[in-house]
Enzyme design. Sequence first.
Site, PDB file in Angstrom:
ATOM      1  N   LEU A  21       0.819  -1.216   0.000  1.00 19.15           N
ATOM      2  CA  LEU A  21       0.000   0.000   0.000  1.00 19.15           C
ATOM      3  C   LEU A  21       0.847   1.259   0.000  1.00 19.15           C
ATOM      4  CD1 LEU A  21      -2.808  -1.033   2.506  1.00 19.15           C
ATOM      5  CD2 LEU A  21      -3.170  -0.321   0.134  1.00 19.15           C
ATOM      6  N   ASP A  40      10.948   3.833   4.569  1.00 23.78           N
ATOM      7  CA  ASP A  40      10.809   2.396   4.764  1.00 23.78           C
ATOM      8  C   ASP A  40      12.094   1.848   5.353  1.00 23.78           C
ATOM      9  OD1 ASP A  40       8.580   0.269   3.479  1.00 23.78           O
ATOM     10  OD2 ASP A  40      10.509  -0.628   4.002  1.00 23.78           O
ATOM     11  N   ASP A  75      13.742   5.055  11.637  1.00 25.31           N
ATOM     12  CA  ASP A  75      12.785   4.283  12.425  1.00 25.31           C
ATOM     13  C   ASP A  75      11.782   5.261  13.016  1.00 25.31           C
ATOM     14  OD1 ASP A  75      11.343   2.753  14.188  1.00 25.31           O
ATOM     15  OD2 ASP A  75      13.083   1.907  15.225  1.00 25.31           O
ATOM     16  N   ILE A  76      10.580   5.295  12.450  1.00 16.71           N
ATOM     17  CA  ILE A  76       9.593   6.297  12.841  1.00 16.71           C
ATOM     18  C   ILE A  76       8.924   5.990  14.178  1.00 16.71           C
ATOM     19  CG2 ILE A  76       9.145   7.299  10.592  1.00 16.71           C
ATOM     20  CD1 ILE A  76       6.940   4.520  11.959  1.00 16.71           C
ATOM     21  N   ASN A 102       1.546   4.763   7.427  1.00 13.15           N
ATOM     22  CA  ASN A 102       1.172   3.492   6.815  1.00 13.15           C
ATOM     23  C   ASN A 102       2.004   2.316   7.307  1.00 13.15           C
ATOM     24  OD1 ASN A 102       0.091   1.758   4.402  1.00 13.15           O
ATOM     25  ND2 ASN A 102       2.325   1.736   4.151  1.00 13.15           N
ATOM     26  N   TYR A 173      -2.668  -6.591  16.879  1.00 16.75           N
ATOM     27  CA  TYR A 173      -2.905  -5.764  15.692  1.00 16.75           C
ATOM     28  C   TYR A 173      -4.252  -5.046  15.785  1.00 16.75           C
ATOM     29  CZ  TYR A 173      -3.554  -4.817  10.654  1.00 16.75           C
ATOM     30  OH  TYR A 173      -3.775  -4.238   9.434  1.00 16.75           O
ATOM     31  N   LYS A 177      -4.758  -0.994  15.853  1.00 15.11           N
ATOM     32  CA  LYS A 177      -5.513  -0.320  14.803  1.00 15.11           C
ATOM     33  C   LYS A 177      -6.730   0.409  15.361  1.00 15.11           C
ATOM     34  CE  LYS A 177      -3.050  -1.216  11.161  1.00 15.11           C
ATOM     35  NZ  LYS A 177      -2.273  -0.110  10.535  1.00 15.11           N
ATOM     36  N   THR A 207      -1.364  -7.301   0.183  1.00 12.06           N
ATOM     37  CA  THR A 207      -0.043  -6.893   0.651  1.00 12.06           C
ATOM     38  C   THR A 207       0.655  -8.112   1.236  1.00 12.06           C
ATOM     39  OG1 THR A 207      -0.708  -6.389   2.934  1.00 12.06           O
ATOM     40  CG2 THR A 207      -1.017  -4.641   1.287  1.00 12.06           C
TER      41      THR A 207
END
Length: 304
Positions: A21, A40, A75-76, A102, A173, A177, A207
């Site tokens: 995505l 990334d 590394d966000i 994302n 997860y 989310k 994905t």
Amino acid sequence: MTEAGICEGRVAVVTGAGRGLGRAHALAFAAEGARVVVNDLGVGLDGAGGSAGPAQQVVDEIRALGGEAVANGDDIATTAGAASLVATAIDTFGRLDTLVNNAGFLRDRMLVNLDEDDWDAVMRVHLKGHFLPLKHAAAYWRAEAKAGRTPDARVVNTSSGAGLLGSVGQGNYSAAKAGIIGLTLVASAEMARYGVRVNAIAPAARTRMTERAFADTMAAPGGDAFDAMAPENVSPLVVWLGSAASAAVTGRVFETEAGRITVMEGWRPGPTADKGARWTPAEAGETALKLLADSEPPQPVYGA
């Protein structure tokens, strides 16, 4: 690349943009005239390893098509990495207009088998990995507004049907989310005064995270049939939400897959009863059952 797309002149940051995505979003923003920071780490499906290759490959694709892009390997989910990500946009292109959060990976387990480390890792990349880039981008936009340069900024967060309904085997997860939706609502309220609009999507597409878990559903069709699960189907809505055209939209969640877009209507009051005094446990239970009988049944949890 489009000569005058809906994102002409804007600078967009897309996290997790090396594949799937994120890659589709980065290419779609560039096609509409945006300059793109492709973030990334190049990690595996479970977050292990790392490579600069995927981000650079997307940058090369964009440049080959006449667009402008730069790779970023920060590394966000760290303060320093998120700050550096925002700085990359500003230092390279002079500004930041759109942030698309994302990045993510999976470590699926049933709850009784879910290790604390797997819980923490998924929470870190999804929820913390949304919070920190948003925090640093918001600080930049607030400073711009206070300097008299009110931005026309956009944030697009990435939730999931698992965050809306839950998903068996994905407690970590699903919780992350769902948390992203709450973060989206708060950010949209807090940042509106600074010219920032914040929305979220709950996409369904092919994905690395879905093609194994839902192999039959996600398989690409043969021939000229419409590829309903192609990640590129999700990106048009993301690009529009990231453009100036979405100025009237904030604090909303959209499901999007194939050719379908759905506005999700979240928690809102249903049947209610007020005694005007304290209930006994038996009364509370009897009343709750009556209210449930008058309410809409919940959507089933994925995999139930």
